[in-house]
Structure formats: structure tokens, C-alpha cells
Design a protein around this motif. Structure first.
Motif, mmCIF file in Angstrom:
data_model
loop_
_atom_site.group_PDB
_atom_site.id
_atom_site.type_symbol
_atom_site.label_atom_id
_atom_site.label_comp_id
_atom_site.label_asym_id
_atom_site.label_seq_id
_atom_site.Cartn_x
_atom_site.Cartn_y
_atom_site.Cartn_z
ATOM 1 N N ASP A 10 0.852 -1.188 0.000
ATOM 2 C CA ASP A 10 0.000 0.000 0.000
ATOM 3 C C ASP A 10 0.887 1.238 0.000
ATOM 4 N N MET A 11 0.424 2.273 -0.698
ATOM 5 C CA MET A 11 1.221 3.499 -0.687
ATOM 6 C C MET A 11 0.773 4.448 0.430
ATOM 7 N N ASN A 12 -0.243 4.050 1.165
ATOM 8 C CA ASN A 12 -0.635 4.821 2.346
ATOM 9 C C ASN A 12 0.195 4.306 3.540
ATOM 10 N N LYS A 13 1.074 5.171 4.022
ATOM 11 C CA LYS A 13 2.015 4.769 5.091
ATOM 12 C C LYS A 13 1.295 4.345 6.365
ATOM 13 N N THR A 14 0.171 4.982 6.667
ATOM 14 C CA THR A 14 -0.589 4.597 7.861
ATOM 15 C C THR A 14 -0.978 3.127 7.777
ATOM 16 N N VAL A 15 -1.382 2.711 6.577
ATOM 17 C CA VAL A 15 -1.789 1.312 6.382
ATOM 18 C C VAL A 15 -0.607 0.370 6.603
ATOM 19 N N THR A 16 0.526 0.653 5.986
ATOM 20 C CA THR A 16 1.658 -0.284 6.123
ATOM 21 C C THR A 16 2.184 -0.285 7.557
ATOM 22 N N SER A 38 5.799 -0.806 1.463
ATOM 23 C CA SER A 38 5.228 0.531 1.532
ATOM 24 C C SER A 38 5.588 1.272 0.248
ATOM 25 N N GLY A 39 4.615 1.443 -0.626
ATOM 26 C CA GLY A 39 4.888 2.112 -1.896
ATOM 27 C C GLY A 39 3.835 1.726 -2.910
ATOM 28 N N SER A 40 4.026 2.186 -4.143
ATOM 29 C CA SER A 40 3.014 1.950 -5.171
ATOM 30 C C SER A 40 3.124 0.528 -5.723
ATOM 31 N N PHE A 41 2.046 0.064 -6.315
ATOM 32 C CA PHE A 41 2.021 -1.252 -6.957
ATOM 33 C C PHE A 41 3.124 -1.346 -8.012
ATOM 34 N N ASP A 42 3.252 -0.284 -8.811
ATOM 35 C CA ASP A 42 4.275 -0.257 -9.859
ATOM 36 C C ASP A 42 5.675 -0.467 -9.306
ATOM 37 N N GLY A 75 -8.519 3.947 -7.481
ATOM 38 C CA GLY A 75 -7.809 3.344 -6.357
ATOM 39 C C GLY A 75 -6.767 2.337 -6.815
ATOM 40 N N PHE A 76 -6.654 1.245 -6.088
ATOM 41 C CA PHE A 76 -5.660 0.219 -6.416
ATOM 42 C C PHE A 76 -5.945 -0.373 -7.803
ATOM 43 N N ASP A 77 -7.231 -0.488 -8.132
ATOM 44 C CA ASP A 77 -7.604 -0.988 -9.457
ATOM 45 C C ASP A 77 -7.037 -0.124 -10.576
ATOM 46 N N LEU A 78 -6.937 1.160 -10.335
ATOM 47 C CA LEU A 78 -6.388 2.045 -11.365
ATOM 48 C C LEU A 78 -4.917 1.705 -11.624
ATOM 49 N N ALA A 79 -4.219 1.318 -10.568
ATOM 50 C CA ALA A 79 -2.825 0.885 -10.733
ATOM 51 C C ALA A 79 -2.785 -0.390 -11.583
ATOM 52 N N LEU A 80 -3.759 -1.289 -11.355
ATOM 53 C CA LEU A 80 -3.823 -2.516 -12.158
ATOM 54 C C LEU A 80 -4.159 -2.166 -13.606
ATOM 55 N N PRO A 134 -14.886 -7.809 -5.123
ATOM 56 C CA PRO A 134 -15.551 -6.503 -5.013
ATOM 57 C C PRO A 134 -15.804 -6.118 -3.555
ATOM 58 N N THR A 135 -15.385 -4.902 -3.197
ATOM 59 C CA THR A 135 -15.634 -4.404 -1.849
ATOM 60 C C THR A 135 -16.815 -3.435 -1.845
ATOM 61 N N MET A 136 -17.317 -3.115 -3.031
ATOM 62 C CA MET A 136 -18.467 -2.213 -3.130
ATOM 63 C C MET A 136 -19.216 -2.484 -4.435
ATOM 64 N N ILE A 137 -20.482 -2.083 -4.487
ATOM 65 C CA ILE A 137 -21.253 -2.287 -5.716
ATOM 66 C C ILE A 137 -20.729 -1.341 -6.789
ATOM 67 N N SER A 178 -3.631 -5.206 -1.375
ATOM 68 C CA SER A 178 -3.532 -3.823 -0.879
ATOM 69 C C SER A 178 -4.416 -3.698 0.364
ATOM 70 N N GLY A 179 -4.398 -2.534 0.961
ATOM 71 C CA GLY A 179 -5.373 -2.257 2.007
ATOM 72 C C GLY A 179 -6.759 -2.507 1.423
ATOM 73 N N LEU A 180 -7.631 -3.191 2.160
ATOM 74 C CA LEU A 180 -8.972 -3.471 1.638
ATOM 75 C C LEU A 180 -9.970 -2.529 2.303
ATOM 76 N N TYR A 184 -11.703 4.149 -1.451
ATOM 77 C CA TYR A 184 -13.069 4.615 -1.708
ATOM 78 C C TYR A 184 -14.056 4.146 -0.644
ATOM 79 N N ALA A 185 -13.857 2.936 -0.152
ATOM 80 C CA ALA A 185 -14.804 2.369 0.809
ATOM 81 C C ALA A 185 -14.757 3.081 2.160
ATOM 82 N N ALA A 186 -13.618 3.737 2.427
ATOM 83 C CA ALA A 186 -13.477 4.634 3.589
ATOM 84 C C ALA A 186 -13.639 3.982 4.963
ATOM 85 N N VAL A 187 -13.237 2.731 5.070
ATOM 86 C CA VAL A 187 -13.159 2.116 6.393
ATOM 87 C C VAL A 187 -11.884 2.661 7.059
HETATM 88 P P1 ADP Z 1 -11.510 0.099 -1.579
HETATM 89 O O1 ADP Z 1 -12.659 0.334 -2.497
HETATM 90 O O2 ADP Z 1 -11.493 -1.311 -1.089
HETATM 91 O O3 ADP Z 1 -11.427 1.124 -0.509
HETATM 92 P P2 ADP Z 1 -9.308 1.306 -3.102
HETATM 93 O O4 ADP Z 1 -8.757 0.728 -4.346
HETATM 94 O O5 ADP Z 1 -10.010 2.603 -3.186
HETATM 95 O O6 ADP Z 1 -10.205 0.144 -2.496
HETATM 96 O O7 ADP Z 1 -8.133 1.453 -2.038
HETATM 97 C C1 ADP Z 1 -7.501 0.367 -1.467
HETATM 98 C C2 ADP Z 1 -6.091 0.727 -1.025
HETATM 99 O O8 ADP Z 1 -5.261 0.814 -2.159
HETATM 100 C C3 ADP Z 1 -5.926 2.066 -0.280
HETATM 101 O O9 ADP Z 1 -5.368 1.794 1.004
HETATM 102 C C4 ADP Z 1 -4.959 2.869 -1.138
HETATM 103 O O10 ADP Z 1 -4.010 3.575 -0.347
HETATM 104 C C5 ADP Z 1 -4.256 1.787 -1.928
HETATM 105 N N1 ADP Z 1 -3.742 2.218 -3.232
HETATM 106 C C6 ADP Z 1 -4.389 2.934 -4.192
HETATM 107 N N2 ADP Z 1 -3.610 3.075 -5.278
HETATM 108 C C7 ADP Z 1 -2.447 2.431 -5.010
HETATM 109 C C8 ADP Z 1 -1.230 2.198 -5.750
HETATM 110 N N3 ADP Z 1 -1.064 2.679 -6.977
HETATM 111 N N4 ADP Z 1 -0.253 1.492 -5.153
HETATM 112 C C9 ADP Z 1 -0.404 1.005 -3.900
HETATM 113 N N5 ADP Z 1 -1.504 1.184 -3.172
HETATM 114 C C10 ADP Z 1 -2.517 1.886 -3.707
#
Ligand code: ADP
Ligand code: NA
Ligand code: NA
Length: 269
Positions: A10-16, A38-42, A75-80, A134-137, A178-180, A184-187
């Protein structure tokens, strides 16, 4: 089943940092089982590529914490989306889901080897599956509601993690997660990370606890204990492995530590 490696990215440091706090004692016993990045998927992919030079090729699954329609736009899907080839890949991916509604809580395994479009080449770095979870509709708003933190936080995150691990493809060496529900789901990160790590720690004590005993721990973690589903033998087993019955009975996932119901010594070597 041979345990595969879990790569938490995850690139969110709080999460890692929270993952590290919650797993620490357990992971240090076998650091190969869980790796926290701790960093981006790429940048993770780049790092794995470097680490794998001159080694036998490892195969990876990656979890898509997506939406019920398989769009990869945020979110993470955009990285994918970006890594796997943008719009043409998204179209292929959605087709693997039959362009169909996938309820939150379902898992669909998408085999990247089936992609015949050579210009996409999704398996180029050893990725072999996407685990669609899927974590959301749709991303039309957060799933988390602060007045119902168990039902809208702890439970969906635990379930998503449990399901991803439970339905992992067999021929994979490592699963990237990644963080689940932390985007967007904002847990809140603290709830999500605790729930993820609890599910992962249950996975890591595979074979050391009976399924009944795991069931009992899960129902208490999720705030749904039920006496009739807590067999006597299971109570004995809990005591034998060092689970404190009083702490288990009063367990509250919002305030109590994982260690208080899952002794850190319970981990596969
Ligand atoms: P959800 O809908 O389950 O909340 P998101 O895809 O919006 O899923 O976010 C899930 C996690 O992915 C978040 O903790 C966010 O920090 C992380 N994230 C988003 N983009 C990237 C990325 N490019 N690389 C690593 N982590 C990422
Ligand atoms: Na999502
Ligand atoms: Na997402």
C-alpha cells in the motif's frame, strides 16, 4: 496446501505501519510468509523483478479490491488498469467476469494466461491471476458508517481478506493484497488493518487450530458469538493452545488486541 507468500502493498504509510504493528510478533518468526511493502504497486513490481533476477520464476496473484461490475477506474484498481494495459485490458477483464454483476463477498479468479492479446501480455512479470474481490457495488460513496463499525467495517474487510486467501489459486507462489476498503470504501485504517491481519494470522496458523476452533474465534471477532456453536471439545482445544477463554468471551474487535484471542506463538514454520 503449501502456504503461499502474502505480499501486503500500500502506498498509504498509515496502512503499512498498522499492518506492521498488528503482525509484528508473528511475522518475525517466519518473515518469508508475509512481506509488507510501503509504496506503489508499480514500484513493488519493479522490486520483485529485481529480486527475482537469476531465480526460478515466481508466480503472483493480485487482489482487485474492486466494484461489482469489474471496472478498473480507481484506487488500487487504477494501478492494475495502468499496469495491465488500460482500456483494452479492462474490456478483456470484464469479459472474464462475463460482464456480469458480481456481488460484494463473491470471488472471481481471472486467469491472465487466457489473455490472447499479445500486446497486453499481462503475465510478462510473473502475474498469473487477478483475484476479483468486489468491496463495493459501485464507488458511489463509502461503505463505512461510523454508527455501525462492525457491520460496515470489521466484517466486510475480514470477509474480503478471508475469501481472497480461501479461494486463492493453487499454482501461485505469492498473493499481492492492498489495504482493503481503505480507499473509496473509507473504512478507517485501524479497523481495516486489524481485520486483515486477523484473517491473515488465521491463515498462518493453518494446521495448528481445528476449523471448529477457527470458526469460534471468527464468530467472536465478528461480534456474533453463539454458545450453541461453541462445542465443548473446542473449548478444550482453545485452552490447550493457550487461548484465554475469558478474553475470548468478552472480545471486542474495536478495542481489544488480536493477541488477546490469538496467541502469537500459533504460526506455521
Ligand atoms: P476500496 O474500495 O477497497 O477502498 P481502493 O482501491 O479505493 O479500495 O483502495 C484500497 C487501497 O489501495 C488504499 O489503502 C490505497 O491507499 C491503496 N492504493 C491505491 N492506489 C495504489 C497504488 N497505486 N499502489 C499502492 N496502493 C494503492
Ligand atoms: Na473497491
Ligand atoms: Na479499487
Amino acid at each position: 496446501m503449501k502456504p503461499f507468500r502474502i505480499i501486503l502493498c500500500d502506498m498509504n504509510k498509515t496502512v503499512t505501519e498498522l499492518w506492521t504493528d498488528f503482525i509484528q510478533k508473528t511475522a518475525t518468526k517466519n518473515p518469508n510468509l508475509v512481506y509488507i511493502y510501503s509504496g506503489s504497486f508499480d514500484s513493488l513490481i519493479q522490486k520483485l523483478k529485481q529480486d527475482n533476477v537469476n531465480k526460478t520464476k515466481r508466480l503472483y496473484s493480485v487482489v482487485s479490491p474492486g466494484n461489482s461490475f469489474g471496472y478498473l477506474g480507481g484506487g488500487f484498481d487504477l494501478a492494475l488498469y495502468n499496469y495491465f494495459g488500460g482500456a483494452p485490458f479492462e474490456k478483456w477483464f470484464r469479459k472474464q467476469l462475463n460482464n456480469e454483476y458480481k456481488p460484494v463477498g463473491s470471488i472471481t479468479i481471472v486467469d491472465l494466461n487466457k489473455c490472447e492479446n499479445k500486446s497486453l501480455n499481462p503475465t510478462r512479470d510473473g502475474m498469473n491471476y487477478i483475484v476479483h474481490c468486489p468491496t463495493m457495488i459501485t464507488p458511489n460513496g463509502p461503505i463505512f458508517n461510523p454508527s455501525e463499525p462492525m457491520k460496515t467495517g470489521v466484517e466486510p474487510v475480514f470477509d474480503a481478506t478471508w475469501n481472497s486467501l480461501r479461494y486463492a489459486p493453487e499454482n501461485t507462489d505469492a498473493m499481492i493484497i492492498s489495504g482493503l476498503c481503505t480507499g473509496y470504501a473509507a473504512v478507517p485504517e485501524s479497523l481495516s488493518c486489524k481485520s486483515m491481519i486477523f484473517a491473515i494470522r488465521l491463515y498462518l496458523c493453518d494446521g495448528l487450530l481445528s476449523s471448529e476452533c477457527k470458526n469460534v474465534l471468527i464468530m467472536h471477532f465478528l461480534g456474533s458469538p453463539y454458545k450453541a456453536y461453541f462445542p465443548k471439545e473446542c473449548e478444550k482445544e482453545c485452552e490447550r493452545v493457550g487461548i484465554d477463554m475469558e478474553k475470548l468471551r468478552t472480545f471486542n474487535a474495536l478495542t481489544d488486541s488480536i493477541d488477546s484471542i490469538l496467541p502469537p506463538h500459533l504460526i506455521i514454520e
